[in-house]
Design an enzyme around this catalytic site. Structure first.
Site, PDB file in Angstrom:
ATOM      1  N   SER A   9       3.380  24.914  21.055  1.00 56.53           N
ATOM      2  CA  SER A   9       2.904  23.612  21.549  1.00 56.53           C
ATOM      3  C   SER A   9       1.378  23.597  21.501  1.00 56.53           C
ATOM      4  O   SER A   9       0.735  24.652  21.474  1.00 56.53           O
ATOM      5  CB  SER A   9       3.422  23.349  22.966  1.00 56.53           C
ATOM      6  N   GLU A  11      -2.244  21.773  23.053  1.00 56.46           N
ATOM      7  CA  GLU A  11      -2.826  20.987  24.151  1.00 56.46           C
ATOM      8  C   GLU A  11      -4.079  20.227  23.695  1.00 56.46           C
ATOM      9  O   GLU A  11      -4.940  20.763  23.007  1.00 56.46           O
ATOM     10  CB  GLU A  11      -3.188  21.931  25.308  1.00 56.46           C
ATOM     11  N   ALA A  46      -7.991  16.064  37.468  1.00 55.63           N
ATOM     12  CA  ALA A  46      -7.572  15.945  38.872  1.00 55.63           C
ATOM     13  C   ALA A  46      -8.455  14.931  39.575  1.00 55.63           C
ATOM     14  O   ALA A  46      -9.659  14.874  39.344  1.00 55.63           O
ATOM     15  CB  ALA A  46      -7.675  17.304  39.555  1.00 55.63           C
ATOM     16  N   ARG A 101      -1.646  21.448  40.272  1.00 54.94           N
ATOM     17  CA  ARG A 101      -2.438  21.026  41.421  1.00 54.94           C
ATOM     18  C   ARG A 101      -3.727  20.369  40.950  1.00 54.94           C
ATOM     19  O   ARG A 101      -4.142  19.344  41.471  1.00 54.94           O
ATOM     20  CB  ARG A 101      -2.802  22.256  42.282  1.00 54.94           C
ATOM     21  N   GLY A 102      -4.357  20.983  39.957  1.00 56.58           N
ATOM     22  CA  GLY A 102      -5.637  20.480  39.481  1.00 56.58           C
ATOM     23  C   GLY A 102      -6.781  21.022  40.318  1.00 56.58           C
ATOM     24  O   GLY A 102      -6.575  21.545  41.423  1.00 56.58           O
ATOM     25  N   ASP A 103      -7.956  20.933  39.742  1.00 54.11           N
ATOM     26  CA  ASP A 103      -9.176  21.314  40.469  1.00 54.11           C
ATOM     27  C   ASP A 103      -9.999  20.058  40.605  1.00 54.11           C
ATOM     28  O   ASP A 103     -10.468  19.511  39.602  1.00 54.11           O
ATOM     29  CB  ASP A 103      -9.960  22.370  39.674  1.00 54.11           C
ATOM     30  N   TYR A 139      -0.291  32.575  36.048  1.00 53.00           N
ATOM     31  CA  TYR A 139      -1.569  33.290  35.906  1.00 53.00           C
ATOM     32  C   TYR A 139      -1.383  34.804  35.774  1.00 53.00           C
ATOM     33  O   TYR A 139      -1.409  35.521  36.781  1.00 53.00           O
ATOM     34  CB  TYR A 139      -2.471  32.971  37.118  1.00 53.00           C
ATOM     35  N   HIS A 143      -4.556  33.790  39.704  1.00 55.28           N
ATOM     36  CA  HIS A 143      -5.355  32.580  39.969  1.00 55.28           C
ATOM     37  C   HIS A 143      -6.558  32.963  40.842  1.00 55.28           C
ATOM     38  O   HIS A 143      -6.420  33.754  41.783  1.00 55.28           O
ATOM     39  CB  HIS A 143      -4.481  31.536  40.690  1.00 55.28           C
ATOM     40  N   LYS A 159       7.447  27.269  42.683  1.00 56.50           N
ATOM     41  CA  LYS A 159       7.415  26.114  41.779  1.00 56.50           C
ATOM     42  C   LYS A 159       8.726  26.020  40.997  1.00 56.50           C
ATOM     43  O   LYS A 159       9.236  24.936  40.757  1.00 56.50           O
ATOM     44  CB  LYS A 159       6.195  26.203  40.845  1.00 56.50           C
ATOM     45  N   PHE A 210     -16.436  29.359  31.089  1.00 52.96           N
ATOM     46  CA  PHE A 210     -15.192  28.869  31.654  1.00 52.96           C
ATOM     47  C   PHE A 210     -14.301  30.028  32.138  1.00 52.96           C
ATOM     48  O   PHE A 210     -13.627  29.919  33.160  1.00 52.96           O
ATOM     49  CB  PHE A 210     -14.459  27.993  30.628  1.00 52.96           C
ATOM     50  N   HIS A 260       1.456  28.392  23.655  1.00 49.89           N
ATOM     51  CA  HIS A 260       0.841  27.085  23.893  1.00 49.89           C
ATOM     52  C   HIS A 260      -0.637  27.251  23.549  1.00 49.89           C
ATOM     53  O   HIS A 260      -1.347  28.015  24.204  1.00 49.89           O
ATOM     54  CB  HIS A 260       1.032  26.720  25.380  1.00 49.89           C
TER      55      HIS A 260
HETATM   56  P1  FAD Z   1      -0.869  25.917  42.542  1.00 53.17           P
HETATM   57  O1  FAD Z   1       0.421  26.387  41.964  1.00 53.17           O
HETATM   58  O2  FAD Z   1      -0.817  25.009  43.719  1.00 53.17           O
HETATM   59  O3  FAD Z   1      -1.706  27.229  42.892  1.00 53.17           O
HETATM   60  C1  FAD Z   1      -3.065  27.155  43.332  1.00 53.17           C
HETATM   61  C2  FAD Z   1      -3.390  28.319  44.278  1.00 53.17           C
HETATM   62  O4  FAD Z   1      -2.679  28.179  45.499  1.00 53.17           O
HETATM   63  C3  FAD Z   1      -2.992  29.702  43.736  1.00 53.17           C
HETATM   64  O5  FAD Z   1      -3.971  30.602  44.161  1.00 53.17           O
HETATM   65  C4  FAD Z   1      -1.658  30.005  44.395  1.00 53.17           C
HETATM   66  O6  FAD Z   1      -1.475  31.393  44.597  1.00 53.17           O
HETATM   67  C5  FAD Z   1      -1.763  29.256  45.715  1.00 53.17           C
HETATM   68  N1  FAD Z   1      -0.509  28.602  46.117  1.00 53.17           N
HETATM   69  C6  FAD Z   1       0.400  28.000  45.316  1.00 53.17           C
HETATM   70  N2  FAD Z   1       1.407  27.462  46.038  1.00 53.17           N
HETATM   71  C7  FAD Z   1       1.101  27.708  47.337  1.00 53.17           C
HETATM   72  C8  FAD Z   1       1.731  27.385  48.568  1.00 53.17           C
HETATM   73  N3  FAD Z   1       2.881  26.704  48.596  1.00 53.17           N
HETATM   74  N4  FAD Z   1       1.140  27.780  49.735  1.00 53.17           N
HETATM   75  C9  FAD Z   1      -0.035  28.474  49.717  1.00 53.17           C
HETATM   76  N5  FAD Z   1      -0.665  28.817  48.565  1.00 53.17           N
HETATM   77  C10 FAD Z   1      -0.118  28.434  47.397  1.00 53.17           C
HETATM   78  N6  FAD Z   1      -6.209  21.287  35.692  1.00 53.17           N
HETATM   79  C11 FAD Z   1      -6.434  19.957  35.665  1.00 53.17           C
HETATM   80  O7  FAD Z   1      -7.162  19.432  36.503  1.00 53.17           O
HETATM   81  N7  FAD Z   1      -5.849  19.167  34.700  1.00 53.17           N
HETATM   82  C12 FAD Z   1      -5.019  19.659  33.771  1.00 53.17           C
HETATM   83  O8  FAD Z   1      -4.499  18.919  32.932  1.00 53.17           O
HETATM   84  C13 FAD Z   1      -4.752  21.066  33.781  1.00 53.17           C
HETATM   85  N8  FAD Z   1      -3.904  21.643  32.888  1.00 53.17           N
HETATM   86  C14 FAD Z   1      -3.606  22.973  32.990  1.00 53.17           C
HETATM   87  C15 FAD Z   1      -2.647  23.535  32.130  1.00 53.17           C
HETATM   88  C16 FAD Z   1      -2.304  24.876  32.231  1.00 53.17           C
HETATM   89  C17 FAD Z   1      -1.246  25.429  31.315  1.00 53.17           C
HETATM   90  C18 FAD Z   1      -2.950  25.710  33.183  1.00 53.17           C
HETATM   91  C19 FAD Z   1      -2.619  27.172  33.282  1.00 53.17           C
HETATM   92  C20 FAD Z   1      -3.902  25.172  34.037  1.00 53.17           C
HETATM   93  C21 FAD Z   1      -4.233  23.816  33.963  1.00 53.17           C
HETATM   94  N9  FAD Z   1      -5.150  23.220  34.834  1.00 53.17           N
HETATM   95  C22 FAD Z   1      -5.387  21.857  34.790  1.00 53.17           C
HETATM   96  C23 FAD Z   1      -5.862  24.035  35.825  1.00 53.17           C
HETATM   97  C24 FAD Z   1      -5.142  24.085  37.174  1.00 53.17           C
HETATM   98  O9  FAD Z   1      -5.084  22.793  37.735  1.00 53.17           O
HETATM   99  C25 FAD Z   1      -5.921  25.023  38.084  1.00 53.17           C
HETATM  100  O10 FAD Z   1      -5.746  26.347  37.648  1.00 53.17           O
HETATM  101  C26 FAD Z   1      -5.656  24.880  39.579  1.00 53.17           C
HETATM  102  O11 FAD Z   1      -6.666  25.605  40.274  1.00 53.17           O
HETATM  103  C27 FAD Z   1      -4.324  25.431  40.033  1.00 53.17           C
HETATM  104  O12 FAD Z   1      -3.286  24.653  39.610  1.00 53.17           O
HETATM  105  P2  FAD Z   1      -1.765  25.123  39.879  1.00 53.17           P
HETATM  106  O13 FAD Z   1      -0.915  24.027  39.432  1.00 53.17           O
HETATM  107  O14 FAD Z   1      -1.532  26.465  39.329  1.00 53.17           O
HETATM  108  O15 FAD Z   1      -1.781  25.195  41.484  1.00 53.17           O
END
Ligand code: FAD
Length: 279
Positions: A9, A11, A46, A101-103, A139, A143, A159, A210, A260
């Protein structure tokens, strides 16, 4: 090597200009689509910073008859905004999502009603049932905000438990980190595919910056080799293709379910890497 064909895939991120968007939708997509990927994905800023441009690019790729997965990173978006986006994508016949989740960029406020990606996956399932095939982020090198290696894997499982179908990893250059990660995930009962996210080496200065932010390690030998080329950009590109091809070959030979590519909206060097791999 596994008999199953690996999933490939690509991106994209939404370009800032009309000319960039046009080029992406014509030259770039035609060239990359010839590799026969399972889908293209489009990032989402995000906090909704690319709300319209992501939607527009996703719709245009889909209209060309190509499978596409919008990213949905909720940041400070409200549940109503997310629900609208889901309805829009459903109506357009989109059946894949990358849920994150996004940053949130600084100055855009904190997170909305949701704090973690598992809540978004749960929300999507509650609102749309099994309509979407959902990918989440994983990760292998941990992460940057994770409390620990184990907690990060535990939350990845959360998840999947919330309804995700598979994962895509943050990019990495240490292949051992990926296979160790797969073993650790399997040990806690994760049985869904975890696809390797691969970043080609295009602009090393940007990549190094980055990587420091997202916690991806660039091995010292790679940094040293690239530094030794100085301003000789052609040699950097050639070396980058060699290193990333080798990384992908090892992944495929060792049974990774798919790759990917973070294309950075460029045909090359991804096309050349895919050619080298016989994809
Ligand atoms: P989460 O799964 O929520 O994890 C974030 C942190 O919180 C981790 O440290 C985890 O250990 C912790 N955590 C998770 N769940 C819980 C819980 N229930 N309770 C307590 N702690 C928890 N960013 C963008 O803004 N836009 C994009 O389009 C984008 N695309 C991406 C695509 C890929 C394939 C990847 C790998 C990353 C992408 N990102 C994108 C970056 C991503 O948004 C960031 O890495 C963000 O900081 C974490 O997102 P996540 O979905 O992994 O979050």
């Amino acid at each position: 090597m596994s008999d199953k064909k690996p999933r490939i895939s690509f991106e994209y991120f939404p370009p800032k200009t009309d000319a960039g968007r046009e080029r992406l939708l014509t030259e770039t997509t035609t060239a990359l689509n010839a590799i026969n990927p399972a889908f293209f994905s489009v990032t989402y800023g995000a906090g909704g910073s690319t709300h319209d441009s992501t939607q527009g690019l996703v719709t245009a790729v889909k209209a060309a008859g190509i499978e596409v997965a919008p990213h949905l990173s909720f940041g400070s978006d409200s549940e109503a905004t997310i629900e609208q986006l889901l309805a829009f994508y459903q109506e357009k016949g989109i059946s894949r999502l990358v849920a994150l989740r996004g940053d949130v960029p600084s100055g855009m406020g904190g997170f909305g009603q949701m704090a973690h990606a598992n809540e978004l996956v749960k929300f999507v399932r509650a609102k749309t049932g099994d309509h979407f095939y959902i990918e989440v982020a994983a990760y292998p090198e941990v992460h940057p905000q994770a409390l620990s290696y184990n907690s990060d894997i535990h939350f990845l499982k959360g998840k999947f438990d919330a309804g995700a179908n598979s994962a895509i990893t943050q990019y990495f250059f240490n292949v051992e980190s990926y296979f160790y990660f797969l073993d650790q995930c399997a040990a806690i009962g994760i049985d869904k595919p975890i696809h390797a996210g691969i970043m080609p080496i295009i602009n090393f200065t940007n990549l190094a910056r980055f990587s420091r932010i997202c916690g991806a390690e660039i091995p010292r030998w790679i940094c040293q080799r690239i530094e030794s080329y100085g301003d000789d950009k052609d040699s950097v590109v050639k070396f980058g293709i060699e290193v990333v091809t080798q990384l992908c070959q090892t992944l495929l030979d060792s049974g990774a379910p798919g790759i990917h590519f973070y294309t950075m909206n460029q045909v090359e060097p991804v096309r050349e890497i895919c050619n080298n791999l016989g994809l």
